[in-house]
Write an enzyme that holds these catalytic residues in place. Structure first.
Site, short mmCIF file in Angstrom:
data_model
loop_
_atom_site.label_atom_id
_atom_site.label_comp_id
_atom_site.label_asym_id
_atom_site.label_seq_id
_atom_site.Cartn_x
_atom_site.Cartn_y
_atom_site.Cartn_z
N TYR A 95 83.25 -20.07 70.92
CA TYR A 95 82.99 -20.65 72.25
C TYR A 95 83.18 -19.61 73.35
O TYR A 95 83.11 -19.94 74.53
CB TYR A 95 83.92 -21.84 72.50
CG TYR A 95 83.57 -23.08 71.71
CD1 TYR A 95 82.37 -23.75 71.94
CD2 TYR A 95 84.43 -23.60 70.76
CE1 TYR A 95 82.04 -24.89 71.22
CE2 TYR A 95 84.12 -24.74 70.05
CZ TYR A 95 82.92 -25.39 70.28
OH TYR A 95 82.59 -26.53 69.58
N TYR A 473 79.01 -31.39 73.52
CA TYR A 473 80.25 -31.76 74.23
C TYR A 473 81.00 -30.54 74.73
O TYR A 473 81.96 -30.66 75.49
CB TYR A 473 81.14 -32.62 73.32
CG TYR A 473 82.10 -31.86 72.42
CD1 TYR A 473 81.67 -31.28 71.24
CD2 TYR A 473 83.44 -31.72 72.76
CE1 TYR A 473 82.53 -30.59 70.42
CE2 TYR A 473 84.32 -31.03 71.94
CZ TYR A 473 83.86 -30.45 70.77
OH TYR A 473 84.73 -29.75 69.97
N ARG A 474 80.56 -29.37 74.32
CA ARG A 474 81.30 -28.15 74.61
C ARG A 474 80.35 -27.02 74.21
O ARG A 474 79.56 -27.19 73.29
CB ARG A 474 82.52 -28.14 73.71
CG ARG A 474 83.53 -27.05 73.85
CD ARG A 474 84.62 -27.33 72.83
NE ARG A 474 85.68 -26.36 72.87
CZ ARG A 474 86.68 -26.32 71.98
NH1 ARG A 474 86.72 -27.19 71.00
NH2 ARG A 474 87.62 -25.42 72.06
#
Ligand code: ADP
Length: 517
Positions: A95, A473-474
């Site tokens: 991420y 969601y991310r």
């Protein structure tokens, strides 16, 4: 900046101004807590996204050790209009890792603020600082023989509850929806104020970690996946350790079984017969976490053919889908629920149940059982060896817990990945009514051609899923702006209005979730 002594500079800040700011940071934190050399910054640039590392190189790293130091940092950042990217344990692999969203931002690394401030065994609550790792908390519970259980994401040993919850991560126990279990935050705002959510502002209060809502607006959620404040303390709830923990697996043979699996599990999950965040993992996920490499089977590039995936299933004794769930409670409770689970699978006429006794010490059952019982491990890092080369981007669309929806998402994802010569390495994490469909887009980051392909593939996944009404969601820090757009202009405008009011100089993590002044 060819001849600069810095690896990067914040946007719009001259080297002379930056020199001055660095001097002030050193005065506030101590010179050895202000890092600018290439050698010291390297650990903060280990991104796995398909973009040039230079785009995410920080200008400096600050190591704060107290709330007062965090306040001093925001004051200096305001004076020089320097953007700062806070991290806690900095393990946000896939991420963005520990690197900032934009080149030149200063990383504020809070790993040295690592005190476990409070664990209450009666109320089953904890209060921690940002740098506390799950392993540290686990060791604390073990050493003090406290009958409490943790929930964490897979790189559990080295990540931590505060950072994970700030990015709304999930785990695998009944407390797997981590933000739901958060209770009370302390946040340093851009103007240096220290704000406590919920009951935290009440003088003499004792209920900060037990009652979330306080009085008036409840703002905790606003600080997650955002850039409105720097969290310096977080409270959360811990599950009491049950007398009986019974993990099990259900193996399904066919790719097409995904729809039926979801239909079978949803009622059990919503009714809390199965109380934990169940996982439905595909073959390649389970194979690679257990040290299977693509090169064991193939040396040609491209998507791994279905025939090879079938062979891996056979060799490694894996299902097309591998469900991991657990029961928790007294012997009587577990016995009743076990009967309901086994009857459901019998009636379905498909799915083979594997118990802990049958699985013994074998992987992947062992590490899955550990995750579901709150024992940290790092087994899932095996994913990165599937193709090697250090490239990984999580594509994590949300789905209803409905068989037809999940089946559609798998087909769509697999066809796009395979078109680009990449593999579907995916799992579903089952909430009560939702699914986090998590796909690891794995590629060779040392190969510039494959970097381009992976980037194009990721963009196409976002575009094509959006056309079907799905959003993630991310997302990693290279796609924050793109994903913010999926959620519509009104939300973006509101977020910007808040940003301008709270952080008029735009010093806190500008670009996080696409939010800037
Ligand atoms: P983990 O190591 O558990 O994955 P990180 O420390 O990498 O967690 O944090 C994940 C993300 O959450 C960071 O990239 C950052 O955007 C945000 N974040 C982390 N810590 C804080 C904090 N103390 N205050 C505000 N945001 C934070």
């Amino acid at each position: 900046m060819m001849n600069s002594k810095y690896q990067a500079l914040p946007k719009g800040v001259s080297e002379a101004q930056f020199d001055e700011a660095i001097g002030q940071f050193a005065a506030a934190l101590g010179a050895d807590q202000v890092l600018t050399s290439a050698e010291h910054l390297t650990p903060y640039t280990k991104i796995m996204m398909a973009v040039d590392t230079a785009e995410h190189t920080p200008s400096a790293v600050l190591l704060a050790t107290s709330v007062e130091q965090v306040q001093a940092v925001v004051r200096i950042c305001n004076a020089y209009k320097i953007p700062v990217w806070p991290i806690s344990t900095g393990r946000n692999f896939g991420y963005g890792s520990a690197a900032p969203v934009e080149r030149g931002q200063i990383v504020l690394d809070l790993k040295k603020m690592n005190k476990i401030l409070h664990v209450d065994t009666e109320l089953c609550t904890a209060l921690v600082e940002p740098g506390v790792t799950y392993q540290q908390l686990y060791d604390y519970l073990e050493e003090n023989k406290l009958p409490l259980m943790l929930s964490f994401s897979a790189p559990s040993a080295i990540a931590g509850p505060l950072g994970n919850t700030m990015d709304r991560g999930v785990g695998y126990t009944p407390y797997g929806e981590h933000f739901l279990m958060q209770c009370g935050m302390e946040v340093v705002l851009a103007n240096g104020d220290v704000y406590r959510t919920g009951m935290g502002g009440v003088k003499g209060d004792k209920a900060w970690q037990v009652f979330k809502w306080g009085f008036g607006p409840t703002l905790d959620g606003m600080f997650t996946q955002s850039n409105y404040g720097i969290c310096t303390k977080m409270g959360f709830w811990l599950m009491p350790k049950p007398p009986v923990f019974k993990p099990f697996e259900i193996k399904f043979d066919n790719d097409d079984d995904i729809g039926d699996i979801v239909e079978l599990l949803r009622p059990l999950r919503i009714a809390q017969i199965i109380p934990n965040a169940v996982v439905i993992a595909g073959t390649l996920w389970e194979a690679s976490t257990c040290n299977t490499r693509r090169s064991d089977y193939l040396t040609t590039p491209g998507a791994t053919p279905d025939s090879v995936i079938q062979q891996i299933r056979k060799d490694k004794n894996l299902g097309a889908w591998n469900v991991y769930a657990a029961l928790y409670g007294t012997p009587e409770q577990v016995e009743v629920n076990w009967k309901i689970v086994t009857d459901t699978i019998k009636r379905a006429g498909k799915g083979k149940i594997v118990t802990q006794e049958e699985a013994g010490d074998t992987q992947p059952f062992k590490y899955r059982a550990q995750l579901m019982s709150g024992v940290p491990n790092l087994q899932e890092f095996g994913l990165y060896n599937w193709r090697g080369g250090g490239g990984s981007m999580w594509f994590a669309p949300v789905s209803q817990a409905r068989g037809s929806e999940c089946g559609k998402q798998v087909q769509l994802a697999k066809s796009i990945l395979n078109k680009h010569g990449l593999d579907y390495v995916g799992e579903f994490i089952v909430g009560w009514r939702d699914m986090h469909h998590v796909i690891d887009v794995l590629y060779d980051r040392s190969n510039p051609e494959e970097m381009k392909v992976a980037h194009a593939c990721f963009s196409e996944l976002l575009d094509e899923f959006e056309k079907q009404g799905y959003a993630v969601y991310r997302v990693n820090t290279a796609f924050q702006e793109r994903v913010a757009n999926s959620y519509g202009p009104v939300k973006r405008k509101l977020e910007q209005t808040l940003k301008r009011a709270l952080d008029p100089n735009g010093i806190l993590a500008p670009g996080k979730s696409g939010i800037r002044i």
